[in-house]
Write a protein that holds these residues in place. Structure first.
Motif, PDB file in Angstrom:
ATOM      1  N   VAL A  12       0.836  -1.201   0.000  1.00 22.67           N
ATOM      2  CA  VAL A  12       0.000   0.000   0.000  1.00 22.67           C
ATOM      3  C   VAL A  12       0.871   1.252   0.000  1.00 22.67           C
ATOM      4  O   VAL A  12       0.590   2.219  -0.727  1.00 22.67           O
ATOM      5  CB  VAL A  12      -0.958  -0.007   1.204  1.00 22.67           C
ATOM      6  CG1 VAL A  12      -1.724   1.314   1.302  1.00 22.67           C
ATOM      7  CG2 VAL A  12      -1.941  -1.178   1.091  1.00 22.67           C
ATOM      8  N   ARG A  13       1.936   1.243   0.785  1.00 26.22           N
ATOM      9  CA  ARG A  13       2.831   2.400   0.813  1.00 26.22           C
ATOM     10  C   ARG A  13       3.443   2.637  -0.563  1.00 26.22           C
ATOM     11  O   ARG A  13       3.534   3.780  -1.030  1.00 26.22           O
ATOM     12  CB  ARG A  13       3.918   2.188   1.864  1.00 26.22           C
ATOM     13  CG  ARG A  13       4.743   3.445   2.143  1.00 26.22           C
ATOM     14  CD  ARG A  13       5.830   3.199   3.171  1.00 26.22           C
ATOM     15  NE  ARG A  13       5.280   2.955   4.506  1.00 26.22           N
ATOM     16  CZ  ARG A  13       5.392   1.811   5.163  1.00 26.22           C
ATOM     17  NH1 ARG A  13       6.005   0.776   4.592  1.00 26.22           N
ATOM     18  NH2 ARG A  13       4.893   1.673   6.370  1.00 26.22           N
ATOM     19  N   ALA A  14       3.854   1.581  -1.235  1.00 27.31           N
ATOM     20  CA  ALA A  14       4.435   1.715  -2.571  1.00 27.31           C
ATOM     21  C   ALA A  14       3.404   2.204  -3.592  1.00 27.31           C
ATOM     22  O   ALA A  14       3.753   2.885  -4.562  1.00 27.31           O
ATOM     23  CB  ALA A  14       5.022   0.374  -3.021  1.00 27.31           C
ATOM     24  N   SER A  15       2.130   1.877  -3.371  1.00 22.73           N
ATOM     25  CA  SER A  15       1.091   2.252  -4.334  1.00 22.73           C
ATOM     26  C   SER A  15       0.829   3.754  -4.361  1.00 22.73           C
ATOM     27  O   SER A  15       0.292   4.272  -5.343  1.00 22.73           O
ATOM     28  CB  SER A  15      -0.211   1.517  -4.000  1.00 22.73           C
ATOM     29  OG  SER A  15      -0.861   2.104  -2.881  1.00 22.73           O
ATOM     30  N   ILE A  16       1.204   4.454  -3.294  1.00 15.00           N
ATOM     31  CA  ILE A  16       0.929   5.885  -3.219  1.00 15.00           C
ATOM     32  C   ILE A  16       1.597   6.635  -4.366  1.00 15.00           C
ATOM     33  O   ILE A  16       1.028   7.579  -4.926  1.00 15.00           O
ATOM     34  CB  ILE A  16       1.366   6.439  -1.852  1.00 15.00           C
ATOM     35  CG1 ILE A  16       0.479   5.867  -0.749  1.00 15.00           C
ATOM     36  CG2 ILE A  16       1.335   7.968  -1.831  1.00 15.00           C
ATOM     37  CD1 ILE A  16       0.908   6.238   0.656  1.00 15.00           C
ATOM     38  N   ASP A  17       2.770   6.208  -4.754  1.00 17.48           N
ATOM     39  CA  ASP A  17       3.505   6.860  -5.840  1.00 17.48           C
ATOM     40  C   ASP A  17       3.418   6.079  -7.145  1.00 17.48           C
ATOM     41  O   ASP A  17       4.197   6.332  -8.072  1.00 17.48           O
ATOM     42  CB  ASP A  17       4.974   7.041  -5.441  1.00 17.48           C
ATOM     43  CG  ASP A  17       5.132   7.966  -4.243  1.00 17.48           C
ATOM     44  OD1 ASP A  17       4.441   8.997  -4.193  1.00 17.48           O
ATOM     45  OD2 ASP A  17       5.946   7.634  -3.351  1.00 17.48           O
ATOM     46  N   ASP A  18       2.498   5.146  -7.214  1.00 19.20           N
ATOM     47  CA  ASP A  18       2.369   4.295  -8.395  1.00 19.20           C
ATOM     48  C   ASP A  18       1.009   4.552  -9.049  1.00 19.20           C
ATOM     49  O   ASP A  18      -0.026   4.113  -8.545  1.00 19.20           O
ATOM     50  CB  ASP A  18       2.497   2.822  -7.984  1.00 19.20           C
ATOM     51  CG  ASP A  18       2.562   1.876  -9.170  1.00 19.20           C
ATOM     52  OD1 ASP A  18       2.258   2.317 -10.305  1.00 19.20           O
ATOM     53  OD2 ASP A  18       2.898   0.697  -8.967  1.00 19.20           O
ATOM     54  N   GLU A  19       1.015   5.259 -10.163  1.00 21.21           N
ATOM     55  CA  GLU A  19      -0.234   5.612 -10.825  1.00 21.21           C
ATOM     56  C   GLU A  19      -0.939   4.410 -11.438  1.00 21.21           C
ATOM     57  O   GLU A  19      -2.103   4.511 -11.824  1.00 21.21           O
ATOM     58  CB  GLU A  19       0.027   6.660 -11.907  1.00 21.21           C
ATOM     59  CG  GLU A  19       0.497   8.002 -11.353  1.00 21.21           C
ATOM     60  CD  GLU A  19       0.671   9.046 -12.437  1.00 21.21           C
ATOM     61  OE1 GLU A  19       0.492   8.696 -13.629  1.00 21.21           O
ATOM     62  OE2 GLU A  19       0.981  10.206 -12.097  1.00 21.21           O
TER      63      GLU A  19
END
Length: 327
Positions: free
Chosen positions: A204-211
């Motif tokens: 989830v943390r990685a998804s924040i910067d993953d469009e």
């Protein structure tokens, strides 16, 4: 009883609404299969279908009820649904103890996802085997049943369905209730794990910067906006959109039509999507609907805001114009 929320008089309103909600996409005329086809089942079945198939030898019915009640001091507590089950359940239904064997009791988080082996063993003890079909229901929001449905998919079991409208729909259709506890025959349930169906904090943390990842908050809009908070910090995970679980249902307590539900979820059906809420319960209802709509890569963040909001290093956002909207 265990605490579900620290601060929340307004959550009473939410769960009053959830108490009248139930199932997904379609009317009582949908969701079933022809009476002479006993080996297939849609992921959503009607009360009429269940009445017709209740005594099928391979069919297992599970009551997954958890109650959410006020503790009298402005807090909400989660209450084991066994007493509700004992007070009247669908005949043949086995109580699926979501506050017991279906959760990880060693976790500090409420309703934590157990190991795949623990979950498979617990469902096997409820009479679910590799060749079973399972119908799940609860007495309020259908989110609890959806969570069990999702975990069954997680361990590779696909012959499960939600009962459209839950116990209320069963009663309304003239179905009888029983106070006799079921005595299931234990079965063996094979784990064929799909780890991608459960997301963790790191993903989830990685998804924040993953469009390329679509993050969906399943809690009510006021909570998403930060007007009130059920967990350690108000607001939503940075970058998340909001599809509240209450938006899934119509006034009758059933899931809205396919077209209405389709309009709620705007992302591409092939996009990686992660739903979350407080403890992965409401998130499971969103994930259930998305799967029925044809989304091919959906996960729930099982620990959700219980874990995320407690870590001050995890970013959260507020919608800051809510005071203006009240003027």
């Amino acid at each position: 009883q265990r605490p579900f929320s620290k601060r929340l008089p307004t959550l009473l309103t939410l769960f009053a609404a959830l108490a009248v909600l139930s199932a997904c996409t379609g009317s009582d005329d949908q969701g079933g299969v022809a009476s002479d086809v006993d080996t297939t089942m849609d992921s959503l079945v009607s009360a009429a279908w269940l009445r017709e198939h209740l005594n099928d030898p391979d069919l297992v019915v599970n009551d997954a009820t958890v109650l959410v009640e006020s503790d009298g001091s402005g807090n909400m507590v989660s209450v084991n649904g066994r007493a509700s089950y004992e007070g009247g359940h669908i005949p043949t239904a086995v109580f699926a103890d979501f506050m017991g064997d279906l959760s990880d009791a060693d976790s500090p988080l409420e309703f934590a996802v157990p190991s795949p082996e623990q979950f498979a063993a617990a469902m096997g003890a409820l009479g679910v085997g590799d060749d079973s079909r399972v119908v799940l229901y609860d007495t309020n929001s259908m989110s609890w049943a959806a969570r069990v449905w999702w975990m069954l998919r997680w361990i590779g079991f696909d012959q499960a369905a939600l009962l459209d409208g839950g116990l209320n729909a069963w009663k309304a259709a003239g179905g009888s209730v029983s106070t006799e506890p079921a005595s299931p025959t234990a079965k063996s349930l094979t784990v064929k794990l799909r780890p991608e169906l459960i997301a963790d904090q790191d993903e989830v943390r990685a998804s924040i910067d993953d469009e390329s990842v679509n993050l969906i908050d399943s809690l009510p809009e006021p909570h998403y906006r930060g007007e009130w908070a059920m967990y350690d910090r108000p607001g939503h995970i940075t970058g998340a959109s909001n599809v509240p679980v209450t938006a899934l249902f119509d006034e009758s307590g059933k899931f809205r039509s396919h077209d209405e539900l389709d309009a709620l979820f705007e992302s591409d059906r092939e996009t990686r999507s992660i739903t979350y809420c407080g403890g992965g319960i409401a998130a499971s209802a969103d994930a259930f609907v998305m799967t029925r709509l044809g989304f091919t890569d959906v996960a729930i963040y099982g620990a959700s805001l219980q874990e995320w909001a407690a870590n001050p290093d995890n970013p959260m956002d507020l919608v800051m114009d809510f005071e203006e909207s009240e003027d």
